[in-house]
Write a protein that holds these residues in place. Structure first.
Motif, short mmCIF file in Angstrom:
data_model
loop_
_atom_site.label_atom_id
_atom_site.label_comp_id
_atom_site.label_asym_id
_atom_site.label_seq_id
_atom_site.Cartn_x
_atom_site.Cartn_y
_atom_site.Cartn_z
N THR A 143 0.94 -0.96 -0.07
CA THR A 143 0.09 -0.10 0.23
C THR A 143 0.75 1.39 0.36
OG1 THR A 143 -0.43 0.04 2.60
CG2 THR A 143 -2.08 -0.56 1.05
N SER A 144 1.96 1.28 -0.21
CA SER A 144 3.11 2.06 -0.28
C SER A 144 4.98 1.93 -1.38
CB SER A 144 3.82 2.54 1.15
OG SER A 144 4.46 1.36 1.34
N PRO A 145 3.30 1.95 -2.60
CA PRO A 145 4.25 1.49 -3.80
C PRO A 145 5.68 2.39 -3.94
CG PRO A 145 2.70 1.97 -4.65
CD PRO A 145 1.78 1.84 -3.06
N TYR A 146 5.49 3.71 -3.86
CA TYR A 146 6.71 4.07 -4.13
C TYR A 146 7.51 3.91 -2.89
CZ TYR A 146 4.25 4.62 -8.42
OH TYR A 146 3.43 4.45 -9.43
N GLY A 147 7.28 3.67 -1.56
CA GLY A 147 7.67 4.13 -0.43
C GLY A 147 7.02 4.97 0.20
N ARG A 148 6.90 5.05 1.50
CA ARG A 148 6.42 5.69 2.43
C ARG A 148 6.55 7.44 2.52
NH1 ARG A 148 4.58 4.03 8.64
NH2 ARG A 148 3.42 5.56 9.36
N ASP A 149 5.51 7.41 2.55
CA ASP A 149 5.70 9.28 1.99
C ASP A 149 5.63 9.72 3.63
OD1 ASP A 149 6.17 11.55 2.14
OD2 ASP A 149 4.67 12.17 -0.32
N THR A 150 6.17 10.54 4.67
CA THR A 150 5.76 10.68 5.57
C THR A 150 5.03 12.33 5.40
OG1 THR A 150 8.19 11.92 5.72
CG2 THR A 150 7.74 9.96 6.48
N ALA A 151 4.54 13.16 4.46
CA ALA A 151 4.02 14.12 4.45
C ALA A 151 2.98 13.72 3.94
CB ALA A 151 4.89 14.84 2.94
N ARG A 152 2.46 12.36 3.46
CA ARG A 152 1.44 11.21 3.65
C ARG A 152 0.35 10.28 4.29
NH1 ARG A 152 1.72 9.95 -1.69
NH2 ARG A 152 2.44 7.95 -0.74
N GLU A 153 1.14 10.14 4.81
CA GLU A 153 1.40 8.93 5.66
C GLU A 153 1.43 9.06 7.55
OE1 GLU A 153 1.00 6.79 1.76
OE2 GLU A 153 2.49 7.11 2.57
N GLY A 154 2.42 10.42 7.80
CA GLY A 154 3.12 10.42 8.87
C GLY A 154 3.77 10.06 9.49
#
Length: 246
Positions: A143-154
């Motif tokens: 569910t984060s195919p481009y990597g966890r984005d902290t700006a979006r997912e925290g």
């Protein structure tokens, strides 16, 4: 006479875990501590929902099944009804730090005299590799195919750091199971947590950094190396809190 035997508290059955997963090692450590403390008949474990949902098949002590995330609440009820029993939960990061966040924090805040064995592999394992509350920044999951984005997912939750700020917590330590030295240290931490409970000192938690070769998409050896090079730098090992609350 063989020098390496199955612990008495560990059932003689095959694990269902994926090859290379360290859940089996952690199960053995818990069972060895139960044996060494000679408390098999005085111990009650609580199973989560997740990869270790079938833990009741693997331990020879009494086991209870909890709904997803509710293990600390179930353990609280058991401990209050049976205060002389050693009560532990065995939980993954999705169970404990997502749907079970409230149960975990409030059991700690109340200083419930229970022990949590928390397995952190930074991903949802059983359901196919989705992003978990502990997934690292930039980590690729289903569910984060481009990597966890902290700006979006925290940002990931650092559970031991959070626990260390709660007055009801008597003991919180993060360990790993990646080599002989770390495995022996993990066993000492589990024994310490159980001792804290037996002494009625308060809430105790041991966080164990684990791998997930299947959902990380790598070999067992590479997954162990990833813990060393990526996971431990973000989740540093050590004792975060120690001291009786009573």
């Amino acid at each position: 006479m063989p020098s390496f035997k199955r612990p008495k508290s560990l059932a003689d059955v095959k694990f269902h875990y994926c090859p290379g997963c360290t859940h089996g090692i952690i199960h053995r450590l818990v069972a060895e501590v139960i044996d060494e403390m000679d408390i098999e008949g005085e111990t009650i474990g609580v199973c989560p929902v997740g990869c270790s949902v079938l833990a009741y098949d693997y331990f020879n002590c009494d086991m209870m099944q909890a709904s997803h995330g509710r293990s600390p609440a179930v353990a609280t009820g058991i401990k209050r009804a049976k205060p002389d029993k050693l009560v532990f939960t065995y939980q993954g990061d999705g169970d404990l730090a997502s749907i079970g966040t409230a149960e975990t924090i409030h059991a700690a805040a109340r200083g419930e005299n229970i022990t949590i064995i928390f397995v952190n592999n930074t991903i949802y394992g059983m359901t196919g590799g989705q992003m978990a509350p502990t997934t690292l920044p930039g980590q690729v999951t289903q569910t984060s195919p481009y990597g966890r984005d902290t700006a979006r997912e925290g940002f990931p939750l650092k559970i031991c750091e959070i626990m260390s700020q709660i007055d009801g917590v008597a003991y919180a330590e993060r360990v790993a199971v990646i080599d002989y030295k770390s495995i022996m240290n993990a066993k000492k931490a589990i024994r310490k947590a159980f001792d804290v409970q037996m002494k009625k000192q308060g809430f105790s938690i041991v966080e164990l950094l684990s791998n997930c070769p299947t959902n990380w998409g790598m070999s067992t050896l590479d997954s162990i190396e990833r813990i060393k090079t990526q996971v431990i730098p973000y989740y540093p090992l050590g004792v975060f809190k120690e001291g009786s609350i009573r």
